[in-house]
Structures are given as structure tokens and as C-alpha cells.
Design an enzyme around this catalytic site. Structure first.
Site, PDB file in Angstrom:
ATOM      1  N   GLU A   1      15.084  -2.237   4.540  1.00 49.65           N
ATOM      2  CA  GLU A   1      16.138  -1.631   3.720  1.00 49.65           C
ATOM      3  C   GLU A   1      16.109  -2.117   2.270  1.00 49.65           C
ATOM      4  OE1 GLU A   1      21.006  -1.843   3.359  1.00 49.65           O
ATOM      5  OE2 GLU A   1      19.799  -3.401   4.299  1.00 49.65           O
TER       6      GLU A   1
ATOM      7  N   LYS B   1      -9.913  -5.892   9.833  1.00 49.30           N
ATOM      8  CA  LYS B   1      -9.656  -6.771  10.986  1.00 49.30           C
ATOM      9  C   LYS B   1      -9.718  -6.017  12.325  1.00 49.30           C
ATOM     10  CE  LYS B   1      -6.961 -10.092   8.309  1.00 49.30           C
ATOM     11  NZ  LYS B   1      -7.371  -9.527   7.017  1.00 49.30           N
TER      12      LYS B   1
ATOM     13  N   SER C   1      -0.971  -7.977  -2.490  1.00 48.70           N
ATOM     14  CA  SER C   1      -0.114  -7.327  -1.498  1.00 48.70           C
ATOM     15  C   SER C   1       0.787  -8.358  -0.839  1.00 48.70           C
ATOM     16  CB  SER C   1      -0.959  -6.616  -0.438  1.00 48.70           C
ATOM     17  OG  SER C   1      -1.765  -7.547   0.258  1.00 48.70           O
TER      18      SER C   1
ATOM     19  N   LEU D   1      -5.448  -7.156  -3.267  1.00 45.85           N
ATOM     20  CA  LEU D   1      -4.965  -8.161  -4.209  1.00 45.85           C
ATOM     21  C   LEU D   1      -3.474  -8.012  -4.475  1.00 45.85           C
ATOM     22  CD1 LEU D   1      -7.843  -8.076  -6.844  1.00 45.85           C
ATOM     23  CD2 LEU D   1      -7.294  -9.968  -5.329  1.00 45.85           C
TER      24      LEU D   1
ATOM     25  N   ASN E   1      -8.818  -6.915   2.331  1.00 43.26           N
ATOM     26  CA  ASN E   1      -7.607  -7.465   1.727  1.00 43.26           C
ATOM     27  C   ASN E   1      -7.309  -6.803   0.383  1.00 43.26           C
ATOM     28  OD1 ASN E   1      -6.947 -10.101   3.448  1.00 43.26           O
ATOM     29  ND2 ASN E   1      -9.157  -9.888   3.274  1.00 43.26           N
TER      30      ASN E   1
ATOM     31  N   ILE F   1       0.833  -1.205   0.000  1.00 42.58           N
ATOM     32  CA  ILE F   1       0.000   0.000   0.000  1.00 42.58           C
ATOM     33  C   ILE F   1       0.865   1.251   0.000  1.00 42.58           C
ATOM     34  CG2 ILE F   1      -1.721   1.321   1.291  1.00 42.58           C
ATOM     35  CD1 ILE F   1      -2.826  -1.146  -0.032  1.00 42.58           C
TER      36      ILE F   1
ATOM     37  N   ALA G   1       1.182   4.139   6.660  1.00 40.60           N
ATOM     38  CA  ALA G   1       0.893   2.780   6.168  1.00 40.60           C
ATOM     39  C   ALA G   1       1.769   1.733   6.843  1.00 40.60           C
ATOM     40  CB  ALA G   1       1.091   2.727   4.654  1.00 40.60           C
TER      41      ALA G   1
END
Length: 624
Positions: free
Chosen positions: A323, A416, A456, A454, A452, A300, A370
């Protein structure tokens, strides 16, 4: 058999000049009705004996000037025929001009009679073109494999479909033959396009049943998702490969190669109608701003980075502790031209001193948060890390955003966090509470919540792909389990839109469409891979993992929603926050590192009363 090496260009020029000579002879034969006697031929030859020399000299110079000998004859294209036409026309025009010069300045004879030049021109261009076409045809036949050709249906009889047809016919290596087009337009049904019949899409089932169709190629761009899904599922159910023509953005010189026709993937089946965003409002809000994106190397985070860069911010700060992933993103962005400046920072959001230094240095006006630990089973085993990263890290960023007068803070949450049954979901709900509680000063704290994504990192689709590549089995925890899905670009676009429209304190909930049974997802991925369930690969049920839900939710029982100007974005009505809530959160943070995980999780349940553990060792806490 054709020679492996190309024929020398001088030989091609000699052949073209020979064709010109034959064309001139035919022109005279036609003019004399093939009945002229020897004396007439002799008289005509005396007039044009020097003209013939000029004829070959002009043709040679013009042919060389237009480079008609440079094209590889067996690969003659429309551009080669265009050069032939121009070269033949130019040389004939020169003959006419020289004829007038000879007539008016020399002996009152034309170079050649005009009728001869017209006839010669027609035959010369015809023979030059046909000779190349015949060589090309013979070459294509000679390299065709004895392998049986496979029939292809092309969905879409428009420009993209026609280009796909021509590419298939041109590429002799792929052993495919276009059986026909299928198209939604009833008016062209039953017609033929370039010799290939057009069928209406209502006959797709019948065509696939009665004919040995090997592939269906989707050539329509920006197809409605429902229509695309129907085509794909119809093909898969018939045991036919389904492929797609690439986006025109990836075409080279208006065309593409057979290698670019790719298999449809599960994202094509689950994707929805593209979102139309308020681009002007986004550009106005982000232009010339310093934007900090935490978790920038994640799925994301990196998606938000790519989209934010399009709106000409003053600077984008990419923060992540991963990193290697951050290096890969930096390398990718450096290949792009004309993008906004960006700065890469390796750092941990839980390091308060490091984060303070970052805010002091760059002074961001926007923060997209994020960064989070998101794997449910792993956080169930490591609750201290879930709280440290998801709760403490968020609080550090929230406090700094308030003290440094950040304009907007947009937090990425998850479904969640709604009625959580696991540590990860509860930690994200607590992070939501921290952002909501902080919305008292200049900084506008906005939360976005969705399901969810797709493809990821760590999601079920990459896992299934690896399992299929390894020959299986595909592991599904429970046959009943369902999940909501959206694409990475869609999720990132909605985050940006919510960030712009939010004024602080909101929890934006995204319309996730219909939930999908994970076992159905697995079955479709098997079909898309050209495999057969139960024969080539199997699905194995492993049982629910600790903390895992059968069904995800986007709203708590105590939350209602209100509509926004965007049909896919809703606002969850705020639940009142107890004044004691921040005290309880501080107690939770003090418990990080406790040897007894139960103590930590128990405190999480105090903060989030609806947190009821499922299939977990922490379920004992719910009975007390």
C-alpha cells in the site's frame, strides 16, 4: 568590505550620468587637442549650453527605460552589458537625430558635433562597462576565503565543459580552481580555452601524479561506458574525487549550479551503452491498449509503469499489495503532466476472486507480471509463501489471462530460475513452466529472464550504501561470488521490447554483459565514498547464505539460444514439457501450508529436477 545592502538605484543612475559627463568632457578635450584657449571654450559653450541639458535629459530617460540601474553591480552578467550597449547606442542615436532637427529647423547648429558624439559614445560605453567589471572583480576578491584553493580537471572541452568552468570560477564558495581541460581530441591538445590549457586524455595519469588535483569532473554527456569507466577508475586509483556534470535536462536556463555537480556512483561504473529500442513498434503495440502491471510499486514494476505511460495506452492499471509503496508511486505520477490515464489497485495476486473482479472491470489486453517474492534467504525460510505467491499467484493470472482473452502476458523471471539452488529460484522456474504450458490459446505467453538490477529494492548496492553510511563493515558472503547486473531502465526497456517481439511460448534471455565480483563492487563503492579500505572501513566475509550460488547462470544445460533482431535479446530454445507436469504443480499447490516444509520442497524438486539445494537444510532431499 562591500555593504550588505545593495546601493540605491538612484545613486547608480547619478554615477552613470557622471560617467556620461566625463565622457563628453574627454571627447571635447580630444577634439581640441587639449590646447583650446578660454575664448574658444566660451564660444563652444554658448552653442551647446542648451544641448547639455538635452544630453542629460535624454541619457536619464533612456537609462531608466532600459533599466541599467536595476542590475546588482557586483553580479553584473552578459545580459547587463547588453543593456548597457543598447542604452548607450540608443541615446547616441537620439543625439544625432536631435542634431539634425536643430540644424534644419532652428539655428543651423548641430546638438553636438558628430565627432564629439562618436568619441563620447566610445568612452561612455567603455567607462560604464569597466566600472561594473571592476566592482564585480573587487567583490569576488573580497569574498574569497583564505582557504587554499583546490585544483580541478574537467574532462571534456566542449560546451558542457566550458559551462562547468565558468560556473566554478563564478562560485566563490567552493574554493576550486580549474587546472585544465582533458579531452580526447588531439587537435586541441596544447591549446588554451579561456586561459586554461587543454591536455590530451593520454596524459591523465601523469597529470594526476605530478599535480595536486583534487577533483576530476566529467563534463561529457552520453560518454561511452568504457571511456567513462576508465576515467573514473583512473581518478579513484589516484585518490582523486570524480564527479559529473548533470544531464542538460536538469539545467536551469542553460546553466547549472555547483550543487548539481554530483559524485559518480556505482551505477555509472556498471552501466552500459544505452539501448536503442524500436520506439515505433512499441508505440504501435501499446497505444490505446489497457495494460495491467502487477507488482507495479516494485523496482521493475514501477520502471515498466513509467515507460509504458510514454506510449499512450488507453489505461494503465497499477496492481500491488504494498500500500505505502503504491501510494508513493501514485503521488509521483500525479505530478507529471500529459501522461496517460492510470488506475491504482491494492490487491493480492493470490486472491482469485479479487483478480477475477479486476480482469472483469478493466479488461486488460496486456499483462506485465512483475509481482514476486524475490529474497533468497527469506524464501528459503518460508517456502510455502514462495510457492503461494510466485507459483499460485502466477497460475491465477495465467488462467485469467487465457479465459479473458488477454492479447499478451509477459512474465518477469530471473536468472535464479536456471539450475536453481534455492526455493525462490525454483518457484520462479515453476512459474515459467506454467506460462509456457498455457501458451495454447489466443493469449501469447512470453517469459523474460535476466539477472540482478542495479538499485532495485533489497539488492546488494542499497545494502552496501547503508553499511558505508553506518561506518561499516561491508558484509560480503564470499570472496568468489559474482553476479550479473543491469540498470532498472535497461531491464524495463528490454522487457517491453521482448513483449512486443514475442509471439508466445518464448523465454527471452537478456545479454547481461560480464559478471561482476561482488567484493570488487564493494571496493569501488568504498572508493566512490571517499573512504579508504582497511583504514576507514573494512570488508567482512559472512559465508554463503542458505540457497545462495557462487555464480549465476542465464541458461540451463539443456537450453540453447537463438538470436533476435536485437543484439541484447536472445531466445532460449524451449524444453519439452511433460504432460504430467501440471498434475505435479497442482499437487504442489495442494501442499501449501503444510507444517513440514520438506514435503513442499520435495515436490518442487519433482517438478524441477535440476533444483539442487545449496548450503540449505533441504540439501538432504537431494541425497534420496
Amino acid at each position: 568590505m562591500f555593504p550588505k545592502k545593495n546601493i540605491p538605484r538612484w545613486i547608480i543612475i547619478l554615477i552613470d550620468l557622471f560617467i556620461s559627463a566625463v565622457s563628453l568632457l574627454i571627447a571635447y578635450l580630444i577634439r581640441f587637442d587639449i590646447k583650446a584657449n578660454a575664448s574658444k571654450w566660451k564660444s563652444e559653450l554658448e552653442i551647446v549650453e542648451y544641448s547639455i541639458i538635452v544630453f542629460f535629459l535624454v541619457r536619464l530617460i533612456v537609462f531608466l527605460s532600459f533599466g541599467i540601474q536595476k542590475g546588482i553591480v557586483r553580479h553584473t552578467s552578459t545580459s547587463d552589458f547588453k543593456r548597457l550597449f543598447l542604452a548607450t547606442t540608443t541615446s547616441s542615436f537620439i543625439f544625432i537625430l536631435l542634431g539634425f532637427v536643430r540644424f534644419y529647423w532652428f539655428d543651423h547648429y548641430y546638438l553636438f558635433p558628430i565627432s564629439i558624439l562618436i568619441i563620447e559614445y566610445v568612452f561612455c560605453f567603455f567607462f560604464l562597462s569597466v566600472s561594473r567589471f571592476v566592482v564585480k572583480l573587487l567583490y569576488m576578491e573580497s569574498v574569497k576565503s583564505t582557504t587554499e584553493q583546490q585544483f580541478v580537471l574537467i574532462y571534456g572541452a566542449g560546451i558542457s565543459g566550458l559551462i562547468a568552468k565558468r560556473m566554478i570560477e563564478k562560485d566563490v564558495r567552493i574554493h576550486l580552481k580549474v587546472f585544465g581541460f582533458i579531452d580526447d581530441n588531439k587537435r586541441i591538445s596544447g591549446n588554451r580555452i579561456e586561459g586554461v590549457e587543454v591536455f590530451h586524455t593520454s596524459k591523465l595519469d601523469e597529470i594526476l601524479l605530478k599535480n595536486k588535483i583534487h577533483q576530476v569532473i566529467i563534463a561529457i554527456q552520453n560518454l561511452e561506458p568504457e571511456r567513462r569507466n576508465w576515467i573514473i577508475e583512473t581518478g579513484l586509483n589516484a585518490g582523486v574525487e570524480v564527479k559529473k556534470v548533470p544531464s542538460p535536462k536538469s539545467w536551469i536556463n542553460g546553466s547549472f549550479t555547483s550543487k548539481q555537480i554530483s559524485q559518480v556512483n556505482i551505477e555509472d561504473l556498471l552501466g552500459r551503452t544505452p539501448i536503442i529500442l524500436n520506439q515505433d513498434k512499441l508505440a504501435e503495440s501499446l497505444e490505446n491498449q489497457v495494460v495491467l502491471i502487477t507488482g507495479a510499486a516494485g523496482s521493475i514494476g514501477s520502471g515498466i509503469v513509467r515507460q509504458v505511460l510514454e506510449f499512450k495506452p488507453k489505461l494503465v492499471v497499477l496492481l500491488d499489495q504494498a500500500e505505502s509503496a503504491l501510494y508513493d508511486l501514485e503521488f509521483e505520477l500525479k505530478q507529471l503532466k500529459g501522461i496517460s490515464p492510470f488506475e491504482v489497485v491494492v490487491g493480492d495476486i493470490c486472491n482469485e476472486e479479487r483478480m477475477n473482479c479486476l480482469f472483469e472491470t478493466f479488461k486488460p489486453s496486456w499483462v506485465f507480471h512483475a509481482a514476486a517474492y524475490k529474497h533468497v534467504p527469506m524464501m528459503e525460510l518460508n517456502p510455502s509463501e514462495a510457492v503461494r505467491n510466485n507459483v499460485k499467484g502466477t497460475k491465477i493470472l495465467v488462467d485469467l489471462s487465457n479465459s479473458k482473452q488477454v492479447h499478451k502476458f509477459v512474465m518477469i523471471s530471473t536468472d535464479k530460475a536456471v539450475n536453481p539452488t534455492n526455493v525462490m529460484g525454483a518457484s520462479k522456474r515453476i512459474a515459467e513452466i506454467i506460462a509456457q504450458a498455457a501458451n495454447k490459446g489466443q493469449t501469447q505467453f512470453i517469459t523474460t529472464r535476466f539477472g540482478n538490477v542495479l538499485g532495485s529494492n533489497g539488492s546488494v548496492i542499497p545494502l552496501f550504501k547503508r553499511q558505508i553510511e553506518q561506518g561499516g563493515p561491508i558484509t560480503v558472503t564470499d570472496e568468489r561470488i559474482t553476479r550479473y547486473f543491469m540498470t532498472i531502465p535497461e531491464a524495463c526497456q528490454l522487457v517491453l521490447e521482448a513483449g512486443v517481439m514475442g509471439s508466445g511460448g518464448e523465454i527471452f534471455v537478456f545479454d547481461m554483459g560480464k559478471s561482476v565480483r561482488i567484493v570488487d563492487l564493494a571496493k569501488k563503492m568504498i572508493l566512490l565514498s571517499g573512504l579508504e579500505l582497511g583504514k576507514d572501513i573494512e570488508i567482512r566475509y559472512s559465508g554463503l547464505r542458505p540457497g545462495e550460488k557462487l555464480y549465476e547462470e542465464l541458461l540451463n544445460d539443456e537450453e540453447n539460444v537463438q538470436e533476435t533482431h536485437h543484439p541484447k535479446i536472445l531466445i532460449a530454445t524451449e524444453r519439452g514439457l511433460d504432460d504430467q507436469i501440471m498434475t505435479e504443480i497442482h499437487l504442489l499447490l495442494d501442499a501449501i501450508g503444510e507444517k513440514d516444509n520438506l514435503t513442499l520442497v520435495k515436490q518442487m524438486k519433482v517438478i524441477v529436477p535440476e533444483f539442487l539445494s545449496n548450503n540449505s537444510e533441504y540439501s538432504v532431499l537431494d541425497k534420496k
